[in-house]
Write a protein that holds these residues in place. Structure first.
Motif, PDB file in Angstrom:
ATOM      1  N   HIS A 181       0.862  -1.178   0.000  1.00 27.39           N
ATOM      2  CA  HIS A 181       0.000   0.000   0.000  1.00 27.39           C
ATOM      3  C   HIS A 181       0.908   1.240   0.000  1.00 27.39           C
ATOM      4  O   HIS A 181       2.129   1.118  -0.038  1.00 27.39           O
ATOM      5  CB  HIS A 181      -0.905   0.015   1.225  1.00 27.39           C
ATOM      6  N   SER A 182       0.313   2.415   0.032  1.00 24.90           N
ATOM      7  CA  SER A 182       1.102   3.644   0.093  1.00 24.90           C
ATOM      8  C   SER A 182       0.380   4.672   0.957  1.00 24.90           C
ATOM      9  O   SER A 182      -0.787   4.977   0.717  1.00 24.90           O
ATOM     10  CB  SER A 182       1.342   4.207  -1.310  1.00 24.90           C
ATOM     11  N   PHE A 183       1.079   5.197   1.945  1.00 26.00           N
ATOM     12  CA  PHE A 183       0.530   6.175   2.883  1.00 26.00           C
ATOM     13  C   PHE A 183       0.761   7.576   2.324  1.00 26.00           C
ATOM     14  O   PHE A 183       1.890   7.968   2.034  1.00 26.00           O
ATOM     15  CB  PHE A 183       1.238   6.010   4.240  1.00 26.00           C
ATOM     16  N   TRP A 184      -0.342   8.334   2.168  1.00 21.34           N
ATOM     17  CA  TRP A 184      -0.216   9.660   1.557  1.00 21.34           C
ATOM     18  C   TRP A 184      -1.252  10.612   2.119  1.00 21.34           C
ATOM     19  O   TRP A 184      -2.447  10.400   1.983  1.00 21.34           O
ATOM     20  CB  TRP A 184      -0.380   9.551   0.040  1.00 21.34           C
ATOM     21  N   VAL A 185      -0.756  11.671   2.772  1.00 19.91           N
ATOM     22  CA  VAL A 185      -1.598  12.793   3.207  1.00 19.91           C
ATOM     23  C   VAL A 185      -1.139  13.991   2.380  1.00 19.91           C
ATOM     24  O   VAL A 185      -0.191  14.687   2.757  1.00 19.91           O
ATOM     25  CB  VAL A 185      -1.448  13.070   4.715  1.00 19.91           C
ATOM     26  N   PRO A 186      -1.756  14.253   1.231  1.00 20.60           N
ATOM     27  CA  PRO A 186      -1.214  15.220   0.269  1.00 20.60           C
ATOM     28  C   PRO A 186      -0.921  16.601   0.837  1.00 20.60           C
ATOM     29  O   PRO A 186       0.084  17.221   0.461  1.00 20.60           O
ATOM     30  CB  PRO A 186      -2.315  15.289  -0.806  1.00 20.60           C
ATOM     31  N   ARG A 187      -1.757  17.107   1.730  1.00 22.35           N
ATOM     32  CA  ARG A 187      -1.542  18.465   2.230  1.00 22.35           C
ATOM     33  C   ARG A 187      -0.462  18.541   3.311  1.00 22.35           C
ATOM     34  O   ARG A 187      -0.089  19.639   3.739  1.00 22.35           O
ATOM     35  CB  ARG A 187      -2.855  19.042   2.776  1.00 22.35           C
ATOM     36  N   LEU A 188       0.049  17.398   3.732  1.00 17.02           N
ATOM     37  CA  LEU A 188       1.099  17.385   4.760  1.00 17.02           C
ATOM     38  C   LEU A 188       2.455  16.961   4.227  1.00 17.02           C
ATOM     39  O   LEU A 188       3.484  17.269   4.840  1.00 17.02           O
ATOM     40  CB  LEU A 188       0.699  16.464   5.920  1.00 17.02           C
ATOM     41  N   GLY A 189       2.505  16.225   3.130  1.00 13.31           N
ATOM     42  CA  GLY A 189       3.805  15.806   2.621  1.00 13.31           C
ATOM     43  C   GLY A 189       3.699  14.740   1.566  1.00 13.31           C
ATOM     44  O   GLY A 189       2.624  14.481   1.014  1.00 13.31           O
ATOM     45  N   GLY A 190       4.829  14.098   1.305  1.00 11.55           N
ATOM     46  CA  GLY A 190       4.891  13.100   0.246  1.00 11.55           C
ATOM     47  C   GLY A 190       4.350  11.756   0.669  1.00 11.55           C
ATOM     48  O   GLY A 190       3.983  11.523   1.813  1.00 11.55           O
ATOM     49  N   LYS A 191       4.304  10.857  -0.291  1.00 10.75           N
ATOM     50  CA  LYS A 191       3.794   9.503  -0.059  1.00 10.75           C
ATOM     51  C   LYS A 191       4.950   8.568   0.239  1.00 10.75           C
ATOM     52  O   LYS A 191       6.101   8.827  -0.142  1.00 10.75           O
ATOM     53  CB  LYS A 191       3.024   9.025  -1.284  1.00 10.75           C
ATOM     54  N   ILE A 192       4.643   7.464   0.918  1.00 14.32           N
ATOM     55  CA  ILE A 192       5.668   6.474   1.221  1.00 14.32           C
ATOM     56  C   ILE A 192       5.037   5.088   1.164  1.00 14.32           C
ATOM     57  O   ILE A 192       3.905   4.886   1.622  1.00 14.32           O
ATOM     58  CB  ILE A 192       6.310   6.739   2.606  1.00 14.32           C
ATOM     59  N   ASP A 193       5.754   4.135   0.580  1.00 10.64           N
ATOM     60  CA  ASP A 193       5.221   2.785   0.404  1.00 10.64           C
ATOM     61  C   ASP A 193       5.104   2.052   1.734  1.00 10.64           C
ATOM     62  O   ASP A 193       5.924   2.236   2.643  1.00 10.64           O
ATOM     63  CB  ASP A 193       6.114   1.974  -0.532  1.00 10.64           C
ATOM     64  N   ALA A 217      -2.011   5.385  -2.095  1.00 11.81           N
ATOM     65  CA  ALA A 217      -1.504   5.864  -3.376  1.00 11.81           C
ATOM     66  C   ALA A 217      -0.818   4.763  -4.184  1.00 11.81           C
ATOM     67  O   ALA A 217      -0.095   5.063  -5.130  1.00 11.81           O
ATOM     68  CB  ALA A 217      -0.532   7.018  -3.144  1.00 11.81           C
ATOM     69  N   GLU A 218      -1.014   3.522  -3.810  1.00 11.29           N
ATOM     70  CA  GLU A 218      -0.443   2.383  -4.540  1.00 11.29           C
ATOM     71  C   GLU A 218      -1.568   1.394  -4.817  1.00 11.29           C
ATOM     72  O   GLU A 218      -2.265   0.967  -3.891  1.00 11.29           O
ATOM     73  CB  GLU A 218       0.639   1.702  -3.704  1.00 11.29           C
ATOM     74  N   PHE A 219      -1.765   1.040  -6.091  1.00 11.31           N
ATOM     75  CA  PHE A 219      -2.862   0.137  -6.419  1.00 11.31           C
ATOM     76  C   PHE A 219      -2.726  -1.160  -5.622  1.00 11.31           C
ATOM     77  O   PHE A 219      -1.701  -1.835  -5.685  1.00 11.31           O
ATOM     78  CB  PHE A 219      -2.885  -0.174  -7.917  1.00 11.31           C
ATOM     79  N   CYS A 220      -3.770  -1.498  -4.875  1.00 12.91           N
ATOM     80  CA  CYS A 220      -3.689  -2.618  -3.938  1.00 12.91           C
ATOM     81  C   CYS A 220      -4.853  -3.584  -4.084  1.00 12.91           C
ATOM     82  O   CYS A 220      -5.107  -4.388  -3.191  1.00 12.91           O
ATOM     83  CB  CYS A 220      -3.626  -2.089  -2.496  1.00 12.91           C
TER      84      CYS A 220
END
Length: 350
Positions: A181-193, A217-220
């Motif tokens: 999966h990918s953790f992403w909070v767009p208004r706080l920073g970048g994404k990480i797998d 942010a990762e197709f799961c």
């Protein structure tokens, strides 16, 4: 002839006006992506501002390059044909190869690295004077498990909601339970797998208390698009109170001492306890923790809003609302029991 010219002018004016309207609509449509709870162009933290700056620099640079290439292309149609010797042709070709094929790409990469490397470094979990808050996030198909290992009264566990302190850095330790999966909070920073069997770390900070949207942010899998995470940054005092309200003893008394829903608790122990944890009743298994379910903003990781009757609706229609989720259909449970069970679960609000 004059009448014909006037007709042509009118037709041309109509097409110009139509193109203006179409252009305005296109610009308006593009600008709708510049705001919202998941817009990288509306940053609410230093890491997000750095990323937005890199984005604007890349956009500006690419626009300049596109403009220059377009001008050169148009120039080729207007310039007069010149006769050159083979030696002059090779000299001009070498200049284009060196300038456009070596100098321009190298300068572009150096400029982007100048902006990008410091941005990425500021999101690393480097040692600070005072260790920041640590929040663990685990990605499942298709929901989020959120753990607070540093809570004073013992680890707090919730699902599909993430509460964090505002105005201070927070280290997120993320991993996957099944697939990437990918953790992403767009208004706080970048994404990480979020890789199964491996813990990645990222540091984010919210400037002020606010609510943010987050997304895998990762197709799961088939329900990847329905894997939303509710993120809220609150003041430190409110954050501490939120954690304290979810300590095991507090939640246990809420779940066990409510005599009004005794029938629902028995149904839960019979049908749900092997997968779901409710503090004081069951230790659960692979399913989301339900101890504070009634306080969450939505069900099914953002599929339906939490409101009166929402849990019962989810229990009856979850495979239709989110096809493929791992909770089996409840054909063996009568609707009245599901209604009772849903009404009780909605009361689990610290």
């Amino acid at each position: 002839m004059t009448h014909r010219l006037i007709s042509i002018q009118r037709l041309t004016k109509q097409w110009v006006n139509r193109l203006r309207v179409a252009f305005a609509l296109l610009v308006g449509l593009l600008l709708t992506g510049c705001a919202g709870d998941k817009s990288i162009l509306d940053p609410a933290g230093q890491a997000a501002r750095d990323i937005a700056m890199v984005w604007w620099v890349m956009l500006g640079f690419s626009t300049v390059v596109l403009g220059m290439v377009t001008l050169f292309w148009l120039y080729t149609f207007k310039r007069k044909e010149v006769t050159r010797t083979p030696v002059e042709e090779r000299r001009i070709a070498r200049r284009w190869i060196v300038g456009g094929g070596i100098i321009l790409p190298v300068a572009s990469i150096i400029a982007l690295l100048t902006f990008g490397v410091p941005t990425g470094q500021r999101m690393l979990t480097l040692p600070l004077g005072e260790p920041p808050e640590v929040i663990e996030v685990i990605g499942h198909q298709w929901w989020w498990e959120v753990r607070y290992p540093g809570a004073e009264g013992g680890e707090v566990v919730t699902a599909n909601q993430l509460i964090m302190p505002a105005g201070e850095p927070v280290d997120f330790h993320v991993t996957g339970a099944d697939v990437i999966h990918s953790f992403w909070v767009p208004r706080l920073g970048g994404k990480i797998d979020m890789v199964p069997g491996h813990v990645n770390k990222i540091r984010l900070e919210a400037d002020v208390p606010a609510i943010f949207g987050a997304q895998c942010a990762e197709f799961c899998g088939t329900q990847h698009a329905q894997m939303h995470l509710y993120v809220e940054a609150v003041e430190r005092d409110e954050y501490e109170a939120w954690l304290a309200a979810r300590q095991t003893d507090e939640l246990s008394s809420l779940a066990v001492n409510d005599q009004q829903h005794e029938f629902a608790r028995e149904a839960f122990m019979s049908h749900c306890a092997s997968c779901h944890r409710v503090a004081g009743l069951s230790t659960g298994g692979e399913g989301p923790v339900l101890s504070d379910l009634g306080s969450r903003a939505s069900l099914g990781a953002g599929v339906i809003a939490m409101e009166e009757g929402a849990v019962s609706t989810w229990l009856k229609q979850h495979q239709a609302l989110k096809p493929g989720n791992k909770m089996p259909p409840h054909y063996d449970i009568d609707p009245a029991t599901l209604e009772s069970l849903g009404a009780w679960l909605e009361t689990l609000t610290p």
